[in-house]
Design a protein around this motif. Structure first.
Motif, PDB file in Angstrom:
ATOM      1  N   ASN A 248       0.849  -1.209   0.000  1.00 36.45           N
ATOM      2  CA  ASN A 248       0.000   0.000   0.000  1.00 36.45           C
ATOM      3  C   ASN A 248       0.875   1.245   0.000  1.00 36.45           C
ATOM      4  N   ASP A 266      -5.680   2.233 -10.392  1.00 35.43           N
ATOM      5  CA  ASP A 266      -4.845   1.238  -9.710  1.00 35.43           C
ATOM      6  C   ASP A 266      -4.888  -0.081 -10.477  1.00 35.43           C
ATOM      7  N   VAL A 269      -4.699  -3.602  -8.875  1.00 36.39           N
ATOM      8  CA  VAL A 269      -5.851  -4.067  -8.076  1.00 36.39           C
ATOM      9  C   VAL A 269      -5.944  -5.587  -8.026  1.00 36.39           C
ATOM     10  N   GLY A 273      -3.995  -4.253  -5.003  1.00 40.89           N
ATOM     11  CA  GLY A 273      -3.898  -2.801  -5.187  1.00 40.89           C
ATOM     12  C   GLY A 273      -2.762  -2.179  -4.394  1.00 40.89           C
ATOM     13  N   THR A 277      -7.120   2.384  -0.254  1.00 44.00           N
ATOM     14  CA  THR A 277      -8.571   2.475  -0.470  1.00 44.00           C
ATOM     15  C   THR A 277      -9.035   1.758  -1.751  1.00 44.00           C
ATOM     16  N   THR A 278      -8.141   1.011  -2.369  1.00 49.14           N
ATOM     17  CA  THR A 278      -8.524   0.279  -3.589  1.00 49.14           C
ATOM     18  C   THR A 278      -9.434  -0.898  -3.261  1.00 49.14           C
ATOM     19  N   LYS A 279     -10.512  -1.010  -4.037  1.00 52.61           N
ATOM     20  CA  LYS A 279     -11.303  -2.246  -4.012  1.00 52.61           C
ATOM     21  C   LYS A 279     -11.704  -2.534  -5.459  1.00 52.61           C
ATOM     22  N   HIS A 295     -11.336   6.838  -7.926  1.00 52.19           N
ATOM     23  CA  HIS A 295     -10.608   5.565  -7.971  1.00 52.19           C
ATOM     24  C   HIS A 295     -11.161   4.728  -9.130  1.00 52.19           C
ATOM     25  N   CYS A 297     -10.566   1.014 -10.538  1.00 49.09           N
ATOM     26  CA  CYS A 297      -9.878  -0.205 -10.067  1.00 49.09           C
ATOM     27  C   CYS A 297     -10.447  -1.451 -10.747  1.00 49.09           C
TER      28      CYS A 297
END
Ligand SMILES: NC(=O)C1=CN([C@@H]2O[C@H](COP(=O)(O)OP(=O)(O)OC[C@H]3O[C@@H](n4cnc5c(N)ncnc54)[C@H](O)[C@@H]3O)[C@@H](O)[C@H]2O)C=CC1
Ligand SMILES: CC(=O)C(=O)O
Ligand SMILES: [Mg+2]
Length: 366
Positions: A248, A266, A269, A273, A277-279, A295, A297
């Protein structure tokens, strides 16, 4: 061997694991190929193309899994597919296990042979089955990032190339590997100011040698990342620790330091990621916003350009598919050390150390 090619069921995934050219080669080597009806349509390959190459078309995904010794696909199996995978079956595809404990547990339970495209590794450390998709995703990252920098989709409202009398946009690229270099190249081509960060000086030297002067390199550390996220409009996440969970590099608190409307793409991912805060998102709903930072991703970016991606992927996977079919997985992996690196889970046992580390598993617990 009997080889099965199912239709991908991940959201907006138009790629397919084998082209008619691949079927032709396998049939020439006395193998049987079952292709699920419609599997290649997203990539421009139709049932009759596969039939002409020698494949048999099956109606359902269940039939393909039930009747095949080896499954050749593109993306990791989704939950609906878990129960279809059989004991001893070879599954040759992208898995990205370190980002999904549920998938890892399901494949352990299946007792199948999971050979992951993304960890097949040549002697020089390169990843021949990841590279073409990273090339696609790196190039796409700038296309997507440029789009989401537009104001109507909550971006900052910056045109990456600028115009006469107005400075161009700034792109920060984390990782100078395949994704990073392709992204930097596209961004530079649009006229953006580009900063590329890596921890590997050889990669930075290479970027410095081949890129124009508006692409600059800096060492990747927290100090530099904190500095550059404040001034750059578009951030591309392209770091990779092979087979492991991505680090991270951008933590949640850093988002507050960014200008509202900054866009993060990102790409990493699929390995969890490189932004806290990546999902994962889908092509249907590719973005979300946290602290005014957009974002993007999507975990299967190349799936959106399947005409390009399927051919690029299968060009490199087919020689390995042929080897596995001709020799079986044990002999093929004994003889080909690059392919052996692709073995992630074998008959219920995780054999790739970084996956164990990703979940803090002790060998005895698995
Ligand atoms: N979302 C998607 O659709 C796709 C995602 N990917 C993913 O993109 C990621 C990158 O792939 P590649 O470019 O092929 O990998 P690569 O191995 O070519 O490059 C990764 C780079 O990250 C660098 N790195 C490692 N730690 C770093 C740090 N702390 N700071 C800066 N750089 C660091 C490495 O030195 C290396 O140069 C992978 O996770 C891959 O799976 C690839 C294709 C499609
Ligand atoms: C590498 C990867 O995750 C993809 O091509 O979708
Ligand atoms: Mg903010």
């Amino acid at each position: 061997m009997i080889v099965g090619v199912p239709k991908e069921i991940k959201n907006n995934e138009g790629r397919v694991g084998m082209t008619p050219a691949g079927v032709f080669e396998l049939v020439k080597n006395n193998h049987t190929v079952y292709v699920q009806s419609g599997a290649g349509e997203g990539s421009g390959f139709f049932n009759h193309d596969y039939q002409r190459a020698g494949a048999t078309i099956l109606d359902t995904i269940g039939q393909v899994y039930a009747m095949s010794d080896m499954i050749v696909k593109v993306k990791e199996p989704v939950a609906q597919e878990y129960s279809l995978i059989q004991k001893g079956q070879i599954v040759f595809t992208y898995f990205h296990f370190a980002s999904s404990e549920a998938l890892t547990q399901a494949m352990i339970r299946s007792k199948s042979i999971c050979i992951a495209y993304e960890t097949v590794e040549d002697a020089d450390g390169s990843l021949p089955l990841l590279t073409p998709m990273s090339e696609v995703a790196g190039r796409m990252a700038i296309q997507q990032g440029a789009k989401y920098l537009e104001k109507p989709v909550k971006g900052k409202g910056v045109l990456l190339g600028g115009v006469p009398g107005v400075s161009p946009g700034r792109v920060l690229v984390l990782g100078a590997g395949t994704v990073g270099i392709q992204a930097a190249k596209m961004a530079a081509g649009l006229g953006a100011q580009v900063t590329v960060l890596d921890v590997n000086m050889k990669r930075l030297r290479y970027v410095n040698d081949i890129m124009p002067s508006h692409v600059v390199t800096e060492f990747s550390n927290e100090f530099n990342i904190r500095k550059y996220i404040k001034t750059h409009d578009l951030i591309i996440g392209g770091v990779l620790l092979k087979g492991a969970k991505a680090p991270n590099l951008i933590t949640r608190d850093m988002l507050k330091e960014m200008h509202p409307g900054t866009v993060i793409v990102d790409v990493a991912v699929d390995q969890g990621g490189c932004v806290e805060t990546t999902k994962p998102t889908t092509h249907e709903n590719p973005i979300y916003i946290i602290d005014d930072v957009v974002h993007y991703c999507v975990a299967n970016m190349p799936g959106a350009v399947p005409y390009t991606s399927t051919v690029a992927l299968t060009n490199v996977t087919l020689p390995y598919v042929l080897k596995l079919a001709n020799m079986g997985w044990r002999s093929a992996c004994n003889l080909d050390k690059s392919l052996a690196k692709g073995l992630n889970i074998v008959e219920g046992e995780v054999v790739y150390k970084e996956i164990m580390e990703a979940f803090n598993w002790e060998p005895a617990l698995v």
